[in-house]
Design a protein around this motif. Structure first.
Motif, PDB file in Angstrom:
ATOM      1  N   ALA A 130       0.338 -10.145   2.291  1.00  0.00           N
ATOM      2  CA  ALA A 130       1.792  -9.754   1.762  1.00  0.00           C
ATOM      3  C   ALA A 130       2.523  -9.491   2.960  1.00  0.00           C
ATOM      4  CB  ALA A 130       2.115  -9.371   0.472  1.00  0.00           C
ATOM      5  N   PRO A 131       3.840  -9.979   3.407  1.00  0.00           N
ATOM      6  CA  PRO A 131       4.386  -9.307   4.352  1.00  0.00           C
ATOM      7  C   PRO A 131       4.729  -7.844   3.956  1.00  0.00           C
ATOM      8  CG  PRO A 131       5.813 -10.740   3.242  1.00  0.00           C
ATOM      9  CD  PRO A 131       4.518 -10.776   2.712  1.00  0.00           C
ATOM     10  N   GLY A 132       5.432  -7.120   5.305  1.00  0.00           N
ATOM     11  CA  GLY A 132       5.523  -5.672   4.949  1.00  0.00           C
ATOM     12  C   GLY A 132       6.870  -5.589   4.110  1.00  0.00           C
ATOM     13  N   LYS A 133       7.484  -4.351   3.881  1.00  0.00           N
ATOM     14  CA  LYS A 133       8.618  -4.076   3.267  1.00  0.00           C
ATOM     15  C   LYS A 133       9.087  -2.668   3.402  1.00  0.00           C
ATOM     16  CE  LYS A 133       5.971  -2.333  -1.018  1.00  0.00           C
ATOM     17  NZ  LYS A 133       5.744  -2.548  -2.309  1.00  0.00           N
ATOM     18  N   ASP A 134      10.116  -2.385   2.969  1.00  0.00           N
ATOM     19  CA  ASP A 134      10.683  -0.949   2.943  1.00  0.00           C
ATOM     20  C   ASP A 134      10.007   0.225   2.547  1.00  0.00           C
ATOM     21  OD1 ASP A 134      12.741  -1.994   4.343  1.00  0.00           O
ATOM     22  OD2 ASP A 134      14.464  -1.983   2.802  1.00  0.00           O
ATOM     23  N   LYS A 135       9.058   1.028   3.268  1.00  0.00           N
ATOM     24  CA  LYS A 135       8.292   1.980   2.626  1.00  0.00           C
ATOM     25  C   LYS A 135       8.192   2.987   3.825  1.00  0.00           C
ATOM     26  CE  LYS A 135       4.038  -0.358   3.081  1.00  0.00           C
ATOM     27  NZ  LYS A 135       2.670  -0.989   2.188  1.00  0.00           N
ATOM     28  N   LYS A 344       1.365  -6.775  16.631  1.00  0.00           N
ATOM     29  CA  LYS A 344       2.749  -6.674  15.973  1.00  0.00           C
ATOM     30  C   LYS A 344       2.584  -7.277  14.363  1.00  0.00           C
ATOM     31  CE  LYS A 344       5.968  -6.893  19.520  1.00  0.00           C
ATOM     32  NZ  LYS A 344       7.341  -7.684  20.128  1.00  0.00           N
ATOM     33  N   ILE A 345       1.716  -8.314  14.463  1.00  0.00           N
ATOM     34  CA  ILE A 345       1.413  -9.067  13.267  1.00  0.00           C
ATOM     35  C   ILE A 345       0.319  -8.058  12.542  1.00  0.00           C
ATOM     36  CG2 ILE A 345      -0.098 -10.675  12.325  1.00  0.00           C
ATOM     37  CD1 ILE A 345       1.002 -12.701  14.424  1.00  0.00           C
ATOM     38  N   ALA A 346      -0.545  -7.224  13.082  1.00  0.00           N
ATOM     39  CA  ALA A 346      -1.336  -6.341  12.579  1.00  0.00           C
ATOM     40  C   ALA A 346      -0.489  -5.270  11.588  1.00  0.00           C
ATOM     41  CB  ALA A 346      -2.520  -5.890  13.427  1.00  0.00           C
ATOM     42  N   ARG A 347       0.264  -4.851  12.353  1.00  0.00           N
ATOM     43  CA  ARG A 347       1.219  -3.549  11.977  1.00  0.00           C
ATOM     44  C   ARG A 347       1.822  -4.031  10.851  1.00  0.00           C
ATOM     45  NH1 ARG A 347       2.471  -2.720  18.034  1.00  0.00           N
ATOM     46  NH2 ARG A 347       0.990  -0.992  18.672  1.00  0.00           N
ATOM     47  N   TRP A 348       2.543  -5.323  10.909  1.00  0.00           N
ATOM     48  CA  TRP A 348       3.466  -5.733   9.731  1.00  0.00           C
ATOM     49  C   TRP A 348       2.712  -6.013   8.385  1.00  0.00           C
ATOM     50  CZ3 TRP A 348       7.925  -4.779   7.708  1.00  0.00           C
ATOM     51  CH2 TRP A 348       8.489  -5.653   7.125  1.00  0.00           C
ATOM     52  N   TYR A 349       1.524  -6.637   8.533  1.00  0.00           N
ATOM     53  CA  TYR A 349       0.987  -7.361   7.392  1.00  0.00           C
ATOM     54  C   TYR A 349      -0.150  -6.433   7.037  1.00  0.00           C
ATOM     55  CZ  TYR A 349       3.424 -11.605   8.193  1.00  0.00           C
ATOM     56  OH  TYR A 349       4.569 -12.682   8.050  1.00  0.00           O
TER      57      TYR A 349
END
Length: 400
Positions: A130-135, A344-349
């Motif tokens: 899943a993609p990232g979110k507010d946390k 960037k993809i690794a950090r977000w997902y």
């Protein structure tokens, strides 16, 4: 039959930047002896006939949305400078081609079975990513921690004399509770992999904090100083602020190996500890970037690159039209390697990345929605014909 999105890519690249020998052969093969396609290519070179050309192309790309191609054709991201031009040519993505505009549009028309199966394999393998979110976690000056997701939207929470307010759209701000002296309190907001958060500082400055990032700041700026520290990535909208003597107080951002002095502006900073380069991109206003060796004042549309192991400072001209989109829904890449993009993809997902073989050394520029399944992001990268991917669990394998 050729993948129609690949043809869109080749047509756009030819018009804007030219094709290498292999790409030209690929386009020539598609055109063949078709006179109407030859006419299309000729008219594509005429800026005044873009609309007419786009309408004609609809006949050749029946599985592709005309609106999407129109955006692809017109909104190609362009940059006039590059970090290393001698050995690393650029690949330019269209913003429209990378932002997924509608689920009903056939984003990829895979005409042959092998390509279709490949697309399906990526989608199936990535279905649980899943993609990232507010946390984020708020670290208070007294050592306490607050999990910000636990505060409901449009409410507040009192913690040790501090009122933490979360707006209806998720932005964090503060108010003193009781006789608390905010100027002596220094907090830190920390986002994990797959997280992001927004905060409003005491002077009204707004900060959009990216994944796996930390921002340290006083709860109340005092005197003629506004200083914060960042590790990771953030977008800042800095307000103008006057001190007690009615003099404008500059805003200073402290980063590893550099400082940024601001009066009132909008800019993005990417300064992760493990990245070889810190990037500061100015959208509006003026900032001064300083290292131990030199300093540079940026104008809007410029990006400062600090090469950490060399201590050097360089300036690139960049397209900032999509920069502010990063705050809300987009990745953005400015002349970056596949390794930088995959970080960037690794950090977000919140995934792992590994490599097989010698991957491309070319640079990529463009933007892509952060809220899509990662398979769609990867398939868009594959459209360049320069890179391939495989997904195993929560690991993405990059292949040449």
């Amino acid at each position: 039959m050729k993948n129609q999105n690949r043809i869109l890519y080749l047509l756009t690249r030819k018009r804007k930047y030219g094709l290498d020998e292999q790409e030209q052969q690929e386009l020539d093969s598609w055109i063949g002896e078709d006179d109407s396609k030859k006419m299309l290519l000729k008219q594509l070179e005429n800026q005044d006939k873009q609309h007419e050309v786009l309408q004609k192309f609809q006949r050749f790309a029946s599985q592709q949305s005309l609106a999407e191609f129109k955006k692809h054709h017109i909104n190609v991201v362009h940059s006039t400078s590059r970090l290393s031009t001698k050995t690393r040519p650029l690949i330019y993505w269209s913003v429209a081609a990378l932002v997924l505009v509608c689920s009903t549009i056939a984003l990829y028309f895979m005409a042959d079975r092998h390509t279709t199966n490949k697309a399906d394999e990526l989608s199936i393998a990535a279905k649980n990513i899943a993609p990232g979110k507010d946390k984020a976690i708020l670290k208070l000056s007294n050592g306490d921690y607050v999990i910000l997701e636990d505060i409901a939207y449009g409410t507040s929470k009192n913690v040790n004399g501090l009122k933490i307010i979360k707006s209806s759209d998720g932005e964090i701000s503060y108010e003193p509770s009781g006789n608390t002296e905010l100027s002596v309190m220094v907090n830190k907001i920390v986002t994990p992999k797959g997280g992001q958060y927004r905060i409003r500082l005491s002077d009204g400055t707004r900060v959009w904090l990216g994944a796996e990032s930390e921002l340290e700041y006083p709860l109340q700026f005092a005197g003629n100083s506004r200083q914060v520290k960042l590790s990771g990535e953030a977008f800042f909208e800095v307000t103008r602020h006057k001190g007690a003597d009615d003099v404008h107080v500059p805003f200073q951002l402290i980063l590893p190996q550099q400082t940024i002095d601001v009066l009132g502006t909008s800019f993005n900073v990417s300064a992760y500890p493990n990245d070889p380069i810190n990037r500061t991109t100015l959208v509006k206003g003026k900032v001064k970037v300083t290292t131990s060796h030199s300093s540079i004042t940026l104008e809007p549309g410029q990006q400062a690159l600090v090469v950490k192991n060399e201590g050097t400072l360089q300036i690139n001209q960049v397209d900032v039209r999509n920069m502010e989109e990063w705050k809300n829904r987009s990745f953005r890449f400015e002349e970056e390697s596949i390794q930088e993009i995959m970080k960037k993809i690794a950090r977000w997902y919140d995934v792992e990345i590994s490599y097989e073989g010698d991957v491309t050394t070319e640079l990529f520029t463009g933007a892509v929605s952060k809220y899509e399944n990662p398979s769609k992001v990867l398939k868009l990268l594959e459209l360049t014909g320069k890179i391939k991917f495989r997904i195993e669990g929560r690991r993405i394998i990059v292949m040449s």
